[in-house]
Design a protein around this motif. Sequence first.
Motif, PDB file in Angstrom:
ATOM      1  N   ASP A  14     -75.045  -4.685 -22.424  1.00 23.61           N
ATOM      2  CA  ASP A  14     -76.142  -3.981 -21.835  1.00 23.61           C
ATOM      3  C   ASP A  14     -77.998  -3.780 -22.360  1.00 23.61           C
ATOM      4  N   THR A  16     -78.522  -7.524 -22.532  1.00 18.59           N
ATOM      5  CA  THR A  16     -79.350  -8.028 -21.245  1.00 18.59           C
ATOM      6  C   THR A  16     -80.006  -7.175 -20.075  1.00 18.59           C
ATOM      7  N   ALA A  17     -78.752  -6.913 -19.685  1.00 16.82           N
ATOM      8  CA  ALA A  17     -79.008  -5.972 -18.531  1.00 16.82           C
ATOM      9  C   ALA A  17     -80.494  -5.388 -18.970  1.00 16.82           C
ATOM     10  N   ARG A  18     -80.836  -4.649 -20.020  1.00 20.89           N
ATOM     11  CA  ARG A  18     -82.484  -3.902 -20.381  1.00 20.89           C
ATOM     12  C   ARG A  18     -82.660  -5.431 -20.323  1.00 20.89           C
ATOM     13  N   ILE A  20     -82.682  -7.803 -19.008  1.00 21.32           N
ATOM     14  CA  ILE A  20     -83.586  -8.191 -17.351  1.00 21.32           C
ATOM     15  C   ILE A  20     -83.823  -7.055 -16.777  1.00 21.32           C
ATOM     16  N   VAL A  21     -83.998  -6.729 -16.726  1.00 22.70           N
ATOM     17  CA  VAL A  21     -84.775  -5.288 -15.659  1.00 22.70           C
ATOM     18  C   VAL A  21     -85.991  -5.237 -16.193  1.00 22.70           C
ATOM     19  N   GLU A  22     -86.410  -5.492 -17.837  1.00 24.66           N
ATOM     20  CA  GLU A  22     -87.773  -5.311 -18.160  1.00 24.66           C
ATOM     21  C   GLU A  22     -88.615  -6.793 -18.029  1.00 24.66           C
ATOM     22  N   TYR A  23     -87.318  -8.198 -17.811  1.00 30.94           N
ATOM     23  CA  TYR A  23     -87.936  -9.465 -17.551  1.00 30.94           C
ATOM     24  C   TYR A  23     -87.743  -9.968 -16.110  1.00 30.94           C
ATOM     25  N   PRO A  24     -87.265  -9.250 -15.095  1.00 32.83           N
ATOM     26  CA  PRO A  24     -87.197  -9.910 -14.171  1.00 32.83           C
ATOM     27  C   PRO A  24     -87.519 -11.913 -14.063  1.00 32.83           C
ATOM     28  N   THR A  27     -84.653 -14.228 -14.788  1.00 34.91           N
ATOM     29  CA  THR A  27     -83.022 -14.838 -13.602  1.00 34.91           C
ATOM     30  C   THR A  27     -83.885 -16.290 -12.807  1.00 34.91           C
TER      31      THR A  27
END
Length: 175
Positions: A14, A16-18, A20-24, A27
């Motif tokens: 969870d 990690t997903a947050r 990546i959403v905040e800092y795309p 990726t």
Amino acid sequence: MRPRPIRGERALADATARLIVEYPQLTRIDLRQTLPCVGDLPRAACARLFRVSAALACSRSLRRVVTSSDHLAFARNVAPQMLRTIQKHARAESDDLPLGASLNFLDRRDMTAAGFALSLRGLGDGGEVQHTWLRLRMPREIVEAAVRFHARDVTIEDARALLDEASRLMRGEPC
């Protein structure tokens, strides 16, 4: 960003997903462009690496740390059993590197922030994604304190060499 440490695989996924959403841009990170001695270390060992690299950068001045209480404070706050090694290191024959601000050798936060600034310098100017990744690895207070230590006068090669040498000195020792 969390009030409590992450424990368990679900909480890690969870978080990690947050992240990546905040800092795309994370990726797109190419870990081959990061500093090799930093990429595979846990956060605590990474912070210790930063402290040791900052100590190496100022190893000539560290020769003046001679009292037993200072030795104990350095061991407790910076790196256990490393002061004598750093004081005897070949780097101690050269002048201290200009870090942009005075450094308290016995302060854990100062030493970590100075080493963190050196690591950002070691990444050079072309790695904004790598800079973001490295900033996310350290506590916010360290990132904010590192602004004092801009290390602009330190070459990228010198900063990388310090981190490599600090990594070599730490090898085999528990963090």
